[in-house]
Write a protein that holds these residues in place. Structure first.
Motif, short mmCIF file in Angstrom:
data_model
loop_
_atom_site.label_atom_id
_atom_site.label_comp_id
_atom_site.label_asym_id
_atom_site.label_seq_id
_atom_site.Cartn_x
_atom_site.Cartn_y
_atom_site.Cartn_z
N GLN A 238 0.82 -1.21 0.00
CA GLN A 238 0.00 0.00 0.00
C GLN A 238 0.86 1.26 0.00
N LEU A 239 1.92 1.25 0.83
CA LEU A 239 2.75 2.44 0.98
C LEU A 239 3.45 2.81 -0.32
N LEU A 240 4.09 1.86 -0.97
CA LEU A 240 4.82 2.16 -2.20
C LEU A 240 3.87 2.64 -3.30
N GLY A 241 2.72 2.00 -3.41
CA GLY A 241 1.73 2.45 -4.38
C GLY A 241 1.22 3.84 -4.06
N TYR A 242 0.98 4.10 -2.78
CA TYR A 242 0.49 5.42 -2.34
C TYR A 242 1.48 6.52 -2.71
N LEU A 243 2.75 6.29 -2.43
CA LEU A 243 3.77 7.31 -2.70
C LEU A 243 3.94 7.56 -4.19
N TYR A 251 8.76 4.14 -8.91
CA TYR A 251 9.10 3.68 -7.57
C TYR A 251 10.56 3.91 -7.22
N THR A 252 11.44 3.88 -8.20
CA THR A 252 12.87 4.09 -7.93
C THR A 252 13.16 5.51 -7.46
N LYS A 253 12.22 6.44 -7.71
CA LYS A 253 12.42 7.84 -7.34
C LYS A 253 11.71 8.21 -6.03
N VAL A 254 11.09 7.23 -5.37
CA VAL A 254 10.41 7.53 -4.10
C VAL A 254 10.99 6.69 -2.96
N LEU A 255 12.14 6.07 -3.18
CA LEU A 255 12.68 5.15 -2.17
C LEU A 255 13.08 5.86 -0.89
N ALA A 256 13.50 7.11 -0.97
CA ALA A 256 13.84 7.85 0.24
C ALA A 256 12.60 8.07 1.09
N GLU A 257 11.51 8.47 0.44
CA GLU A 257 10.24 8.66 1.16
C GLU A 257 9.70 7.32 1.68
N TYR A 258 9.90 6.29 0.89
CA TYR A 258 9.48 4.92 1.25
C TYR A 258 10.20 4.47 2.53
N ASP A 259 11.52 4.64 2.56
CA ASP A 259 12.29 4.25 3.74
C ASP A 259 11.85 5.05 4.97
N ALA A 260 11.66 6.35 4.79
CA ALA A 260 11.29 7.20 5.92
C ALA A 260 9.93 6.81 6.49
#
Length: 348
Positions: A238-243, A251-260
């Motif tokens: 859900q989180l990765l899709g949401y971001l 998805y490769t450009k939201v990994l920082a937000e994903y980790d946080a």
């Protein structure tokens, strides 16, 4: 367009990967004429989909004739709540009146002229469940995020009596491994110790990839790579899709937000609930050159029997798993990176 993914724990998402097999196993087991089990526990790590699965099972059971589903809050008086829920169901009120159950003293509004009022909640529930059983009704009680509190232990002890009387009562609870384990180990609640446990397994990466491909119009290979970044963890799906949807980036450009977000909403809480030795083993795993048990054990400076105990604990908690003989790996996505950050902070 609204975001098709959600970050709210327990809420059924618009984009959901149903656990049809798990749901069918429990619902069909309960619905047998002579069920093998009337109690089931659902356990798993935070964010693994326990509450969503509980809701799906409840909704499926509600469709079946003669079933009554009652959701109880473990922070309140559950015997009182169950009696109130049953007495306030319009479809059941006449059944209790026909059985001459005077529940007015308990504040449930069922007053039968000429019948003495029932003054004890346990007695009231006993008679209500006996009546419903004779009428062919079945009652499913669900409790989300069960912990070994006095109120829950009191309810479970009374529920055990109803089972011994062969009433048509069923209990479905969710909880973290450590909370379920503590509850099951209560000496007075042996029926819970024997209750089957269903552990939430990772979602299928193939099904996750199909969802991502559909929502983001991705090629098969890219959708699969995105799905693999979740490790099948329901909250991460859900989180990765949401971001990606919110930020309009791959998805490769939201990994920082994903980790946080993983760290803030899940991993910090998981870490805080671990023992010091649990943390030590995970830190040793995160720094090991490979995931061979022997090397992890040496890095943790532990003997084989001691290491085996904590390895088993962490597997049951859903944090690590055995990939092949004598090799381990982290279960949650990017959890190794998180543990490495914690290692540097704590200097373990």
């Amino acid at each position: 367009m609204d975001n098709p993914f959600t970050l709210t724990f327990g809420k059924e998402p618009r984009n959901i990967i149903s656990r049809d097999q798990e749901i069918a196993e429990i619902t069909e087991g309960f619905q047998q004429e002579y069920p093998d089990n009337q109690v089931m526990m659902i356990t798993g790590v935070r964010g693994s989909g326990k509450t969503v699965t509980l809701t799906a099972i409840s909704n499926e059971i509600r469709k079946t004739k003669n079933w009554i589903v009652v959701e109880l809050n473990p922070e309140r008086d559950m015997l009182q709540m169950l009696a109130a829920e049953l007495s306030n169901r319009p479809s059941l009120g006449q059944i209790f009146k026909d059985a001459s159950l005077n529940l007015s003293f308990l504040g449930f509004g069922l007053n039968i002229d000429g019948e003495p009022p029932i003054t004890d909640i346990s007695v009231a529930l006993d008679r209500m469940l006996a009546v419903l059983t004779r009428r062919g009704k079945r009652v499913l009680v669900t409790i989300d995020e069960a912990t070994s509190t006095p109120r829950l232990r009191e309810f479970a002890a009374q529920f055990q009596i109803y089972l011994r009387k062969n009433y048509n009562v069923f209990l479905l609870m969710t909880g973290l491994y450590e909370n379920v384990n503590e509850l099951q180990n209560q000496k007075a609640l042996t029926f819970l110790y024997r209750a089957p446990k269903m552990v939430m397994s990772p979602l299928s990466t193939i099904m996750i990839a199909e969802k991502y491909a559909s929502v983001f119009n991705l090629e098969k290979a890219e959708a699969m790579n995105m799905a693999k970044a979740t490790n099948g963890y329901a909250y991460a799906f859900q989180l990765l899709g949401y971001l990606c949807f919110k930020l309009k980036r791959p998805y490769t450009k939201v990994l920082a937000e994903y980790d946080a977000a993983l760290e803030q909403y899940v991993y910090e809480k998981i870490w805080s609930e671990l023992s010091e030795i649990d943390q030590k083993v995970l830190c040793a795993m995160s720094s090991a050159s490979d995931m061979k048990v022997e090397k992890i054990r040496d890095a943790a400076d532990m003997n084989s029997p001691g290491f085996s105990v904590y390895r088993s604990r962490l597997i049951k908690k859903g944090l690590i798993h055995q990939t092949k003989y004598a090799y381990l790996d982290f279960t949650l996505p990017r959890f190794r990176d998180f543990v490495q950050r914690m290692t540097s902070e704590l200097s373990i």
